[in-house]
Write a protein that holds these residues in place. Structure first.
Motif, PDB file in Angstrom:
ATOM      1  N   ASN A  91       2.777  -1.273  -6.485  1.00 40.04           N
ATOM      2  CA  ASN A  91       2.790  -2.301  -7.535  1.00 40.04           C
ATOM      3  C   ASN A  91       1.856  -3.459  -7.188  1.00 40.04           C
ATOM      4  OD1 ASN A  91       4.582  -0.940  -9.191  1.00 40.04           O
ATOM      5  ND2 ASN A  91       6.392  -1.890  -8.267  1.00 40.04           N
ATOM      6  N   PRO A  95       9.639   6.216  -2.565  1.00 45.94           N
ATOM      7  CA  PRO A  95      10.508   5.257  -1.872  1.00 45.94           C
ATOM      8  C   PRO A  95      10.198   3.821  -2.281  1.00 45.94           C
ATOM      9  CG  PRO A  95       9.687   6.911  -0.346  1.00 45.94           C
ATOM     10  CD  PRO A  95       8.950   7.118  -1.636  1.00 45.94           C
ATOM     11  N   GLU A  96      11.217   2.977  -2.276  1.00 48.54           N
ATOM     12  CA  GLU A  96      11.074   1.623  -2.787  1.00 48.54           C
ATOM     13  C   GLU A  96      10.008   0.826  -2.051  1.00 48.54           C
ATOM     14  OE1 GLU A  96      11.342  -1.547  -5.159  1.00 48.54           O
ATOM     15  OE2 GLU A  96      12.278   0.413  -5.487  1.00 48.54           O
ATOM     16  N   ASP A  97       9.938   0.961  -0.707  1.00 52.28           N
ATOM     17  CA  ASP A  97       8.955   0.170   0.034  1.00 52.28           C
ATOM     18  C   ASP A  97       7.532   0.604  -0.284  1.00 52.28           C
ATOM     19  OD1 ASP A  97       9.235   2.611   1.288  1.00 52.28           O
ATOM     20  OD2 ASP A  97       9.326   1.814   3.323  1.00 52.28           O
ATOM     21  N   GLU A  98       7.336   1.880  -0.542  1.00 58.28           N
ATOM     22  CA  GLU A  98       6.003   2.348  -0.922  1.00 58.28           C
ATOM     23  C   GLU A  98       5.681   1.960  -2.359  1.00 58.28           C
ATOM     24  OE1 GLU A  98       5.243   6.463   0.080  1.00 58.28           O
ATOM     25  OE2 GLU A  98       6.584   6.352   1.806  1.00 58.28           O
ATOM     26  N   ARG A  99       6.692   1.953  -3.211  1.00 56.44           N
ATOM     27  CA  ARG A  99       6.463   1.546  -4.601  1.00 56.44           C
ATOM     28  C   ARG A  99       6.048   0.080  -4.676  1.00 56.44           C
ATOM     29  NH1 ARG A  99      10.693   2.599  -9.501  1.00 56.44           N
ATOM     30  NH2 ARG A  99      10.891   4.556  -8.343  1.00 56.44           N
ATOM     31  N   ARG A 100       6.631  -0.762  -3.808  1.00 54.24           N
ATOM     32  CA  ARG A 100       6.234  -2.171  -3.794  1.00 54.24           C
ATOM     33  C   ARG A 100       4.758  -2.326  -3.436  1.00 54.24           C
ATOM     34  NH1 ARG A 100      11.575  -3.197  -1.772  1.00 54.24           N
ATOM     35  NH2 ARG A 100      10.852  -2.964   0.382  1.00 54.24           N
ATOM     36  N   GLU A 148       9.289   7.955  -9.975  1.00 54.93           N
ATOM     37  CA  GLU A 148      10.739   8.051  -9.836  1.00 54.93           C
ATOM     38  C   GLU A 148      11.173   8.421  -8.422  1.00 54.93           C
ATOM     39  OE1 GLU A 148      11.807  10.829 -12.818  1.00 54.93           O
ATOM     40  OE2 GLU A 148      11.416   9.456 -14.501  1.00 54.93           O
ATOM     41  N   GLU A 149      10.403   9.267  -7.738  1.00 55.67           N
ATOM     42  CA  GLU A 149      10.801   9.734  -6.413  1.00 55.67           C
ATOM     43  C   GLU A 149      10.119   8.965  -5.280  1.00 55.67           C
ATOM     44  OE1 GLU A 149      10.164  13.906  -6.217  1.00 55.67           O
ATOM     45  OE2 GLU A 149      11.407  14.352  -7.965  1.00 55.67           O
ATOM     46  N   THR A 206       3.754  -0.421   4.463  1.00 53.04           N
ATOM     47  CA  THR A 206       5.133  -0.868   4.302  1.00 53.04           C
ATOM     48  C   THR A 206       5.462  -1.849   5.424  1.00 53.04           C
ATOM     49  OG1 THR A 206       6.081   0.861   5.709  1.00 53.04           O
ATOM     50  CG2 THR A 206       5.717   1.402   3.376  1.00 53.04           C
ATOM     51  N   GLN A 238       4.771   6.574 -15.439  1.00 55.61           N
ATOM     52  CA  GLN A 238       6.009   6.131 -14.801  1.00 55.61           C
ATOM     53  C   GLN A 238       6.829   7.287 -14.246  1.00 55.61           C
ATOM     54  OE1 GLN A 238       6.880   2.814 -14.278  1.00 55.61           O
ATOM     55  NE2 GLN A 238       4.746   2.591 -14.926  1.00 55.61           N
TER      56      GLN A 238
END
Length: 475
Positions: free
Chosen positions: A292, A284-289, A281-282, A436, A277
């Motif tokens: 996931n 970007p949200e769209d790449e993290r989605r 932390e760094e 994305t 995890q």
């Protein structure tokens, strides 16, 4: 097949079976370079085209008609990064105007193996100059000799990745079905994930480093950048192997060619994949989605995906800076006597005298390396730094996480875990995981322990074949 979607395996089979000539295949890719390298979209992925590429293709066709195939890459066009020596009409410059006019007398061992397998080296790929070891703020894909390479998925909008920028953008843009990149820390994984490609950073010593303009002897390696895992495995079956002139390859456990090519299906069923995890932390949200979603897909394919403890360390440049002067001086000692540079100090002087061309972004890393060039193997600070890197990346890092959680691999987004694997000398493979909403490619990267290269290929192949995320850019 067309140049945007044809895979290395498909082109090689079509040539081998006589369905298409090498001349036609090479010509099609050269036409694509002409249309979009400097012209058209201006991708600038190719720093130099091989003027003998068509002649070499015709030679491969004559050989095939006479019943002779050199190997599994017979007649197929390949790009190689402009820090690999090619003993032909092309220059080897690491993207630097300081090395303009340098033509190697001998192929790099990787290039020798490619040619022995029948490949046509169609051109040299641009790179972040000196493999991103010149300046501390140079954009990915820029070199004083080659200009700025762009990401074909979003020219001028999306980062092209580096330092093997031209290798990544060139394959994505249809300039060749596959390319060779190099990595010291992230330079294969970054541009591969940025350009929706498969990129394999092999275990250190799996591939010879001889004939590659160096950064650090402890981390440098070459590796494949392709459209599919099968293509990457095919290239590895060719370029991996011993080299008596490279000590890093001594005592290595090389997989057989059959092992590389036996990717099969179902490798993810029952596999244990760790997700640290701290490395998210760094992101970007769209790449993290997208990442996931990839983890959910791994679970659907039968993998056990679990959180794992892998400390996110801030590895420093001490070892690289210490190793760089001696490594580069050794290489430059072999270049033509009439060239103006035969040492790191010479390059720095040349750059300063030609600052308008050579120093758009300065040479801060060169300056630091030269200032600390007194560090050597007899200096305790270098030895302590190197042993610390190995301990923190291996025993206290990747190997501990793998053992504690009984993992087959550790998953990262794009190249976010590149440093710890690079310090350890361990393999990583990235595979397209999606895009994305803006169309930016995102990669799923799997890292393992030493010599787990084939296992990583099998896991990545299973994911790739089940999801088929990759799509070519709109050209």
């Amino acid at each position: 097949m067309d140049v945007m979607t044809g895979t290395l395996v498909e082109w090689a089979m079509a040539i081998r079976q006589g369905d298409v000539s090498s001349l036609d295949v090479v010509a099609r890719h050269l036409e694509q370079i002409a249309a979009h390298n400097v012209n058209g979209m201006g991708i600038r992925a190719v720093i130099e085209v091989n003027p003998e590429a068509l002649l070499e293709a015709e030679a491969r066709d004559r050989e095939r008609r006479n019943g002779f195939l050199r190997g599994p890459l017979h007649g197929v066009p390949i790009l190689v990064k402009d820090n690999l020596d090619t003993a032909d009409a092309m220059q080897t410059t690491a993207g630097s105007v300081a090395l303009e006019g340098h033509r190697a007398r001998e192929d790099a061992e990787v290039v020798r193996r490619l040619r022995a397998a029948g490949a046509v080296i169609v051109g040299k790929a641009n790179l972040t100059e000196w493999a991103n070891f010149l300046s501390d703020h140079m954009p990915n894909g820029y070199s004083s000799r080659g200009g700025q390479t762009l990401n074909p998925y979003g020219p001028g909008r999306f980062d092209v990745g580096g330092s093997s920028s031209g290798s990544g953008a060139g394959v994505a843009a249809g300039f060749a079905p596959a390319a060779i990149g190099t990595e010291t820390s992230g330079s294969i994984l970054s541009p591969s994930s940025a350009n929706s490609l498969v990129g394999l950073k092999p275990t250190l010593g799996m591939v010879s480093r001889r004939g590659i303009i160096p950064i650090a002897m402890s981390q440098d390696t070459a590796g494949p950048m392709t459209r599919t895992v099968a293509d990457a495995a095919l290239l590895m079956s060719v370029i991996a192997g011993p080299d008596p002139r490279d000590v890093a390859t001594q005592g290595v456990r090389w997989p057989s060619r059959e092992a590389w090519l036996d990717l099969g299906r179902g490798a993810l069923k029952g596999a244990r994949i760790g997700v640290p995890q701290a490395y998210l932390e760094e992101v970007p949200e769209d790449e993290r989605r997208v990442f996931n979603e990839a983890l959910s897909e791994l679970r659907e394919l039968g993998a056990d995906v679990i959180e794992c403890d892998l400390p996110k360390r801030d590895f420093d440049f001490d070892v690289l800076v210490a190793e760089f002067p001696a490594a580069l001086d050794r290489y430059l000692a072999t270049v033509e006597p009439w060239l103006p540079v035969h040492s790191l100090a010479d390059v720095m002087v040349f750059n300063a005298r030609n600052a308008d061309r050579a120093l758009r972004y300065g040479q801060a890393i060169f300056e630091r390396a030269q200032a600390q060039s007194h560090l050597h193997l007899a200096d305790g600070s270098y030895v302590r730094a190197r042993l610390r890197d190995l301990r923190e990346s291996r025993e206290e890092g990747i190997d501990r996480a793998l053992a504690e959680h009984r993992l087959d691999a550790i998953a990262f987004v794009n190249y976010y875990g590149c440093a710890i694997a690079a310090k350890a000398g361990y393999p990583s493979i990235t595979v397209p995981a999606g895009y994305t909403p803006e169309g930016k490619p995102v990669g799923l990267t799997l890292t393992g322990t030493a010599y787990s290269d084939v296992r990583l290929c099998q896991l990545a192949h299973d994911y790739e074949q089940a999801t088929k995320h990759r799509r070519p850019p709109a050209m």
